[in-house]
Enzyme design. Structure first.
Site, mmCIF file in Angstrom:
data_model
loop_
_atom_site.group_PDB
_atom_site.id
_atom_site.type_symbol
_atom_site.label_atom_id
_atom_site.label_comp_id
_atom_site.label_asym_id
_atom_site.label_seq_id
_atom_site.Cartn_x
_atom_site.Cartn_y
_atom_site.Cartn_z
ATOM 1 N N ARG A 126 54.158 110.034 91.305
ATOM 2 C CA ARG A 126 53.428 109.597 90.050
ATOM 3 C C ARG A 126 52.424 108.350 90.715
ATOM 4 N NH1 ARG A 126 54.807 105.677 87.299
ATOM 5 N NH2 ARG A 126 56.711 106.476 86.341
ATOM 6 N N TYR A 151 26.376 109.551 82.688
ATOM 7 C CA TYR A 151 27.164 110.324 82.257
ATOM 8 C C TYR A 151 27.882 110.684 80.976
ATOM 9 C CZ TYR A 151 30.994 114.050 82.819
ATOM 10 O OH TYR A 151 31.868 115.144 82.572
ATOM 11 N N ASP A 201 28.856 104.762 89.786
ATOM 12 C CA ASP A 201 29.179 106.240 89.832
ATOM 13 C C ASP A 201 27.990 106.789 90.679
ATOM 14 O OD1 ASP A 201 29.266 108.933 89.427
ATOM 15 O OD2 ASP A 201 29.418 108.572 87.157
ATOM 16 N N LYS A 245 32.733 117.250 92.050
ATOM 17 C CA LYS A 245 31.153 117.791 92.300
ATOM 18 C C LYS A 245 30.954 118.210 93.725
ATOM 19 C CE LYS A 245 31.142 117.244 87.713
ATOM 20 N NZ LYS A 245 30.780 116.084 87.162
HETATM 21 C C1 LIG Z 1 31.393 115.308 86.150
HETATM 22 C C2 LIG Z 1 30.863 113.612 86.290
HETATM 23 C C3 LIG Z 1 31.682 112.637 86.004
HETATM 24 C C4 LIG Z 1 33.126 112.997 85.535
HETATM 25 O O1 LIG Z 1 33.923 113.635 86.361
HETATM 26 P P1 LIG Z 1 35.189 114.919 86.054
HETATM 27 O O2 LIG Z 1 35.785 115.047 87.386
HETATM 28 O O3 LIG Z 1 34.394 115.793 85.118
HETATM 29 O O4 LIG Z 1 36.237 113.902 85.352
HETATM 30 C C5 LIG Z 1 31.485 111.492 86.038
HETATM 31 N N1 LIG Z 1 30.084 111.022 86.140
HETATM 32 C C6 LIG Z 1 29.416 112.020 86.836
HETATM 33 C C7 LIG Z 1 27.821 111.639 87.278
HETATM 34 C C8 LIG Z 1 29.800 113.326 86.700
HETATM 35 O O5 LIG Z 1 28.851 114.385 87.118
#
Ligand SMILES: *Cc1c(COP(=O)(O)O)cnc(C)c1O
Length: 384
Positions: A55, A107, A180, A205
Site C-alpha cells: 500500500r 485542469y 502541473d 497522458k
Molecule cells: C488529466 C490531467 C490531470 C488529472 O490526471 P488523471 O490521471 O486523469 O487523474 C491533471 N492535470 C492535467 C493537466 C491533466 O491533463
C-alpha cells in the site's frame, strides 16, 4: 526513489532503454512486475530490502521513478494511482489554514476539488491570472502563502505561466512552487531547473501515451519535511497504482520522445493551417507568434510547444458542437496525450464558472498523418 546521477546519457537514450536496467536474476531486458503485497522481515526485525507492504510502495515503481528523476532533474519521485491523486497529495501535505495561490486557468477537475473539498478542509485559496506577474505578487502573502500551484501550458486555453519569474516571487515569500507539467511533458520543459520545487504529471497522458493506464507522478527537487508529508499521504491513504499499471507505464515511456515529437509537429502544422481558415475565429497554441504567451513559451519550452491546441469556431457553441459531431478520424472523447487524436467541446464538460468560451474545441494531436487530420477537420467544419 533517489536519482541515479550516474546515468550519463540523453533523455532519448534514458527513455528507450529505461535507464538501461536489466533483470539481474533472469538477465531479461524488461524488468519484472512485483505482485507481492508483503515482504519478509529479517531475523533482526528490520526490512533489509526496504520493502514492507505494497500500500506504501512497490519495487515495480522504482525504475519509473528513477527515470522521472533523470528526466526532470529531481532527487526523488513518487508514482500515484492517478494524476489527481498526485496533485491532491501536494495540497493534503499542507495544513488547514495554509494559504495557496492557484491559476484561474487550470485542469478543471483539480479546480473543482480545490473549491469544493480543499476549502472545506481548511485551505485558503486565491485563484489569480498567472500571466499577470503583478497580480501574482499581490496574491502571495509572506509567512501565509505556503504553495503556489502552476499549470503550464494551462488547460484548455494553453495559458503560459513564467515558471522562473513566479518561482522567484514565491521564494522571496517563503512559498513552495509546484507545477502541473502534464502538457509540457518532461521533454519540453524542466520546471525544477527554472526554480520550482515539485513537478506533477498526469502519467495517464503523454508519459504512458496509449490511453490504457491511469497514473500520476510527483518529482521533487530535494527531500524536505513537506515532501515526507506528501509521501505519507500516498503511503497512508494508499494512493498507489497497481504494479501492472506501473510496468505498462514504463513500457509506454520508452517511446515518449518519439510520440511527443510527432504530436508537437502535428499540433504546430494544424495550428498554422487552421489559423488561415475563414471559419475559425481563433487558434490557441503556444507555438503561434499570434498567441499571447508565445514569448514566454519560447523561453521555457524547448523542442516543441506541445501537442495540445484549442480552436474557437465562428458561429458559437452550435458550430463548435457541429464540427466535433462530424469528424471521422478525430475521436470525440476527453483526455489527451495519446497516440490517437481527440477532440472535445470543453465548456459543456466544465460547466458553470469555466473560463472556457462556448465556441472552443480542445484538440489533442496524436501521431497520425497530419494531412489526414487536417482534412478531417476541414470536411467537418460547418459550411456557410
Ligand atoms: C488529466 C490531467 C490531470 C488529472 O490526471 P488523471 O490521471 O486523469 O487523474 C491533471 N492535470 C492535467 C493537466 C491533466 O491533463
Amino acid at each position: 526513489m533517489t536519482n541515479s546521477k550516474a546515468y550519463p546519457f540523453s533523455s532519448a537514450t534514458a527513455l528507450a532503454q529505461a535507464l538501461g536496467k536489466i533483470d539481474q536474476e533472469s538477465q531479461g531486458v524488461v524488468l519484472p512486475i512485483h505482485v507481492a503485497t508483503t515482504y519478509i522481515r529479517g531475523a533482526d526485525n528490520t526490512y533489509p530490502t526496504g520493502n514492507v507492504y505494497s500500500r506504501a510502495d512497490n519495487p515495480t515503481y522504482k525504475p519509473v521513478e528513477q527515470l522521472l528523476c533523470q528526466l526532470e532533474g529531481g532527487e526523488q519521485a513518487l508514482l500515484f494511482g492517478s494524476g489527481m491523486a498526485a496533485a491532491t497529495a501536494v495540497f493534503l501535505g499542507l495544513k488547514p489554514g495554509d494559504h495557496v495561490v492557484a491559476p484561474t486557468v487550470m485542469y478543471w477537475a483539480l479546480r473543482n476539488w480545490l473549491l469544493n473539498f480543499a476549502t472545506d478542509w481548511g485551505l485558503r485559496i486565491d485563484f489569480v491570472d498567472m500571466t499577470d506577474l503583478e497580480a501574482v505578487a499581490a496574491a502571495i502573502t509572506p509567512q501565509q502563502t505556503k504553495l503556489v500551484w502552476l499549470e503550464t501550458p494551462g488547460n484548455p486555453m494553453w495559458t503560459i505561466s513564467d515558471i522562473a519569474a513566479i518561482s522567484e516571487l514565491a521564494k522571496s515569500a517563503g512559498a513552495a512552487v509546484a507545477v502541473d507539467s502534464t502538457c509540457a511533458t518532461p521533454l519540453l520543459t524542466q520546471p525544477l531547473a527554472l526554480g520550482a520545487d515539485i513537478v506533477m504529471h498526469s502519467a495517464t497522458k503523454y508519459l504512458n501515451g496509449h490511453s490504457d493506464v491511469i497514473a500520476g507522478a510527483l518529482i521533487t527537487k530535494q527531500d524536505s519535511p513537506y515532501w515526507q508529508r506528501i509521501r505519507a499521504v500516498r503511503a497512508q491513504g494508499g494512493a498507489v497504482p497497481s504494479p501492472h499499471d506501473a510496468a505498462q507505464l514504463l513500457r509506454g515511456m520508452r517511446t515518449m520522445h518519439l510520440r511527443v515529437r510527432e504530436s508537437c509537429s502535428n499540433a504546430m502544422f494544424l495550428a498554422e493551417q487552421l489559423e488561415q481558415h475563414p471559419q475559425i475565429l481563433e487558434v490557441l497554441y503556444p507555438g503561434l507568434p499570434s498567441f499571447a504567451g508565445h514569448a514566454v513559451a519560447c523561453k521555457q519550452m524547448h523542442g516543441g510547444f506541445g501537442g495540445m491546441l484549442s480552436i474557437r469556431v465562428k458561429g458559437g457553441e452550435s458550430a463548435a458542437v457541429h464540427l466535433a459531431a462530424n469528424t471521422k478520424l478525430w475521436k470525440r472523447a476527453t483526455s489527451l496525450g495519446g497516440v490517437e487524436s481527440l477532440i472535445e467541446h470543453r465548456a459543456s464538460v466544465e460547466g458553470e464558472g469555466t473560463p472556457c468560451p462556448p465556441d472552443l474545441l480542445r484538440l489533442s494531436a496524436g501521431i497520425e498523418d497530419k494531412h489526414e487530420l487536417l482534412n478531417d477537420l476541414f470536411q467537418a467544419l460547418p459550411k456557410t
